[in-house]
Design an enzyme around this catalytic site. Structure first.
Site, PDB file in Angstrom:
ATOM      1  N   ASP A 110     -21.172  29.843  25.081  1.00  0.00           N
ATOM      2  CA  ASP A 110     -21.470  28.512  24.576  1.00  0.00           C
ATOM      3  C   ASP A 110     -22.863  28.480  23.952  1.00  0.00           C
ATOM      4  OD1 ASP A 110     -23.029  28.749  26.798  1.00  0.00           O
ATOM      5  OD2 ASP A 110     -22.283  26.975  27.829  1.00  0.00           O
ATOM      6  N   ASP A 112     -26.233  26.329  23.892  1.00  0.00           N
ATOM      7  CA  ASP A 112     -27.033  25.263  24.486  1.00  0.00           C
ATOM      8  C   ASP A 112     -27.837  24.609  23.379  1.00  0.00           C
ATOM      9  OD1 ASP A 112     -26.423  25.706  27.379  1.00  0.00           O
ATOM     10  OD2 ASP A 112     -27.245  27.677  26.901  1.00  0.00           O
ATOM     11  N   LYS A 226     -28.123  40.821  32.416  1.00  0.00           N
ATOM     12  CA  LYS A 226     -27.168  39.724  32.569  1.00  0.00           C
ATOM     13  C   LYS A 226     -25.756  40.264  32.775  1.00  0.00           C
ATOM     14  CE  LYS A 226     -27.265  36.076  30.045  1.00  0.00           C
ATOM     15  NZ  LYS A 226     -27.269  35.142  28.909  1.00  0.00           N
ATOM     16  N   TYR A 235     -24.595  36.186  39.264  1.00  0.00           N
ATOM     17  CA  TYR A 235     -24.990  35.408  38.089  1.00  0.00           C
ATOM     18  C   TYR A 235     -24.365  34.019  38.198  1.00  0.00           C
ATOM     19  CZ  TYR A 235     -26.054  34.243  33.211  1.00  0.00           C
ATOM     20  OH  TYR A 235     -26.541  33.653  32.073  1.00  0.00           O
TER      21      TYR A 235
END
Length: 723
Positions: A110, A112, A226, A235
């Site tokens: 997505d 932000d 990540k 995470y």
């Protein structure tokens, strides 16, 4: 690439990044460069980079959203009677933050996004109603979900298939210029706290990119870490682990400490540094400074709540906040175990004994514990489930804290930040799981019990606070043993064969529970298909009102079920059928008792227990909650759901007071969640947290108590990470 001159030589002093001097200025060797190329190839082969076509589509979507918000502001300016010139100049600006702004987003991630508008366009009505209605009428917009009561109010939707999280900030300007510099402190003048939090995501992302020595090396390392965190199940900010901004700050600090290192070196140094970090000493990229605007900043000297934070990771933009306040003792324990695992694998990679793929071996959660809590979430349709599961997921961290509190930290929880759907169900369904184990090294008496009946009941009341509840929204909490994990959690639909020489899943320090996993009988090793729950377990028929009946849940798990009834109705059915297997170890038998107590929302409440390997004595001690014996916990039960488990991205930071909902319970205690705190040592923090730090000591900052108001400077705690 940096040189390998180190700290000596006649060269002029290198630029200092961060609050201390670097640990090492050494550059890469030929082997390091080769390993970096191999790492980058592995990331590419793992499909962590988006295609050129998707990147162009994202840019087009952002451009289209920018046009929509400009039209929205001009429309509001016109209907409110401003002059034609004012309408012509009316403007709104779109900024990005999080992984997209940092340049580490992957396919399908997505975006932000922050919309900055003028002072006369507000969030409550103009953004969440007028702009929302504009989006709702567009064919390109799907899955539109406003979350106005979140800690950072957000509107979530998909625009032409691209996921968008849109925030809004109204600043004290009548006209917003296109070249607005959001990093300037002046944008914070005369704005409220939600606006500060909305602006903070973009400001933090910009500061991170300014404070690292090499942006490209930072991006590659962050993308790698990540991916590793997701593979290892650590995470998720909402679950109590770390989200996007947290990992970015940790990686950025390592980049500051090794400014000339290449990604392969930085990944290795990351694990080397954080396996030795002495939490709760804070990770900071720059000094914490106060400003005349008067916003609260992270300061354990002034804010008692800041002293209870277990893993402080401080944002670099004013007002500086702790971005990882969600971390608990249990989740910190899990993350430290995973850091040790990563450190061990990286040492083997450096010795050419392992390849990069070994570092990213998925964490086998369902083989790591003997006992689990299963939380089944049901709704009438997928739209209701999306909001309902977001709320439930945001409360799972509270269940972890409450279990820690009520068992005085002796029963440890591992919430797993993944959801699993049983597609065979006719209703919309998802499930979350939590691993349970006795605290390592904790000796228990034979027959000792952990009474979490009140804990489950308290969790039920917390879930029932959901103000947008609809008929069909149900939740079940039940106990399952390792052998009874439902088949739908496994990718192939059945449990895979467990290798006798499986790689340890918890780093170097394995619990006694995990240590004997390889010694189980052949019954555990055989490939066997799991039996799905009966249709009565999750009833497809959705009731029209808040009605609860005894579901006959998991009869094979708990053969002895005691039922208590009341005449009240409930949208939630809470089951804790804990019976049949101890929580492991040779130090004594142990049992867990769980009950959903009769209350104003409950009709059917079930009590059962897990018994140890031996017979529990009738006078076994029950560990119950005694509010008068422990301190209060302001951090439990105060946050609103955003509905995402993907972690925070720089906007959800700050105080734990995330909701003003008057229904939030505030009377319970949380001793277990505050043991790993700064305690009174925080009272001796120096005025400027970074002043006087010793050279090469910036890895760990240990706080020492002194007599009087003065204090020792922060002391180095890592001496063996250089190089």
């Amino acid at each position: 690439m940096g040189s390998a001159d180190g700290l000596g030589g006649s060269e002029p002093a290198a630029k200092q990044y961060g609050v201390t001097k670097p640990i090492s200025l050494a550059g890469p060797s030929e082997a390091d460069v080769l390993k970096s190329l191999e790492l980058d190839k592995f990331l590419v082969d793992s499909s962590l980079y988006e295609s050129k076509e998707e990147a162009e589509k994202r840019e087009e979507v952002l451009k289209r959203i920018g046009q929509i918000v400009k039209e929205w502001v001009k429309h509001l300016t016109r209907i409110r009677g401003y002059s034609d010139q004012m309408v012509e100049e009316a403007n709104a600006v779109i900024f990005t933050f999080g992984s997209y702004r940092l340049g580490v987003h992957g396919p399908g991630a997505d975006i932000d996004t922050l919309c900055v508008g003028p002072s006369y366009v507000n969030r409550e009505e103009d953004f969440f109603f007028i702009l929302h209605d504009m989006f709702a009428q567009m064919d390109e917009v799907t899955e539109l979900q406003p979350v106005p009561d979140a800690h950072v109010p957000v509107m979530k939707f998909k625009f032409d298939g691209i996921s968008i999280d849109l925030l809004y900030a109204s600043i004290s300007l009548m006209v917003v210029p296109d070249d607005l510099d959001i990093s300037e402190v002046s944008v914070l003048y005369d704005v409220d706290e939600p606006t500060v939090r909305s602006l903070n995501g973009c400001r933090v992302a910009d500061q991170i990119l300014k404070l690292v020595p090499n942006v490209e090396h930072f991006r590659t390392t962050l993308r790698c870490l990540k991916f590793w965190a997701k593979r290892r199940g650590v995470y998720s900010n909402v679950t109590g682990f770390l989200g996007g901004v947290n990992w970015a700050l940790l990686v950025a600090r390592v980049c500051q400490l090794y400014p000339n290192a290449v990604p392969s070196m930085l990944v290795s140094r990351f694990f080397r540094v954080y396996t030795q970090w002495r939490w709760p000493n804070p990770v900071m990229l720059c000094p914490i400074e106060e400003d005349e605007l008067g916003f609260s900043v992270w300061d354990p000297r002034k804010n008692p709540r800041d002293r209870t934070h277990h893993m402080p990771i401080i944002t670099p933009a004013y007002p500086c906040m702790n971005s990882s306040y969600n971390v608990s003792t249990s989740t910190l324990r899990v993350m430290m175990e995973q850091f040790h695992f990563g450190n061990r694998i990286c040492e083997e990679i450096e010795l050419n004994k392992a390849q990069w793929c070994a570092l990213f071996e998925p964490y086998v959660f369902f083989e790591s514990y003997k006992n689990y809590l299963q939380v089944d979430v049901l709704a009438a349709d997928v739209d209701d489930l999306r909001s309902w599961k977001g709320w439930v997921e945001s409360r799972l961290r509270q269940l972890t804290l409450m279990i820690e509190r009520d068992t005085y930290g002796k029963l440890q929880c591992h919430p797993y930040p993944h959801e699993y759907a049983d597609t065979s169900r006719q209703c919309a369904h998802t499930a979350f799981f939590m691993g349970l184990q006795r605290k390592q090294g904790e000796r228990v008496q034979e027959g000792q019990q952990f009474d979490i009946r009140g804990t489950v009941d308290e969790f039920r009341h917390s879930i029932n606070m959901y103000v947008f509840w609809k008929p069909g929204m149900e939740i079940y909490v039940s106990h399952v043993r390792r052998k009874q994990i439902p088949a739908y959690v496994f990718p192939e639909g059945y449990k895979r064969v467990r290798s006798k020489t499986a790689t340890p899943q918890k780093g170097d320090k394995l619990s006694s529970e995990n240590a004997d996993m390889g010694r189980n009988g052949s019954e555990d090793r055989d490939l066997k298909r799991k039996n799905s729950p009966t249709e009565e377990d999750l009833k497809p028929d959705i009731p029209d009102k808040r009605k609860s009946v005894s579901p006959g849940w998991r009869e094979s798990v708990s053969p002895e079920v005691l039922t208590q009834k009341s005449n009240n109705l409930s949208p939630l059915r809470s089951m804790a059928s804990l019976k049949g297997e101890s929580l492991g170890g040779e130090e004594g038998n142990m049992a867990v008792m769980a009950e959903s107590k009769t209350g104003p929302y409950s009709k059917d409440n079930v009590l059962s227990e897990i018994r140890g390997y031996g017979e529990c004595n009738s006078n076994s001690s029950l560990i119950t909650t005694m509010a008068s014996e422990v301190g209060s916990c302001d951090g439990v039960g105060h946050e609103s759901a955003v509905g995402s488990s993907d972690g925070n991205n720089g906007s959800v930071v700050g105080s734990v007071e995330e909701s003003n909902n008057p229904r939030t319970p505030q009377g319970y205690s949380c001793e277990a969640d505050s043991k790993l705190s700064l305690e009174n040592a925080c009272n001796s923090f120096p005025g400027k947290l970074q002043n006087g730090l010793e050279p090469n000591a910036g890895v760990g900052l240990e706080l020492k108590q002194r007599v009087g108001i003065d204090s020792d400077l922060q002391k180095p705690v890592i001496s063996s990470v250089a190089g």
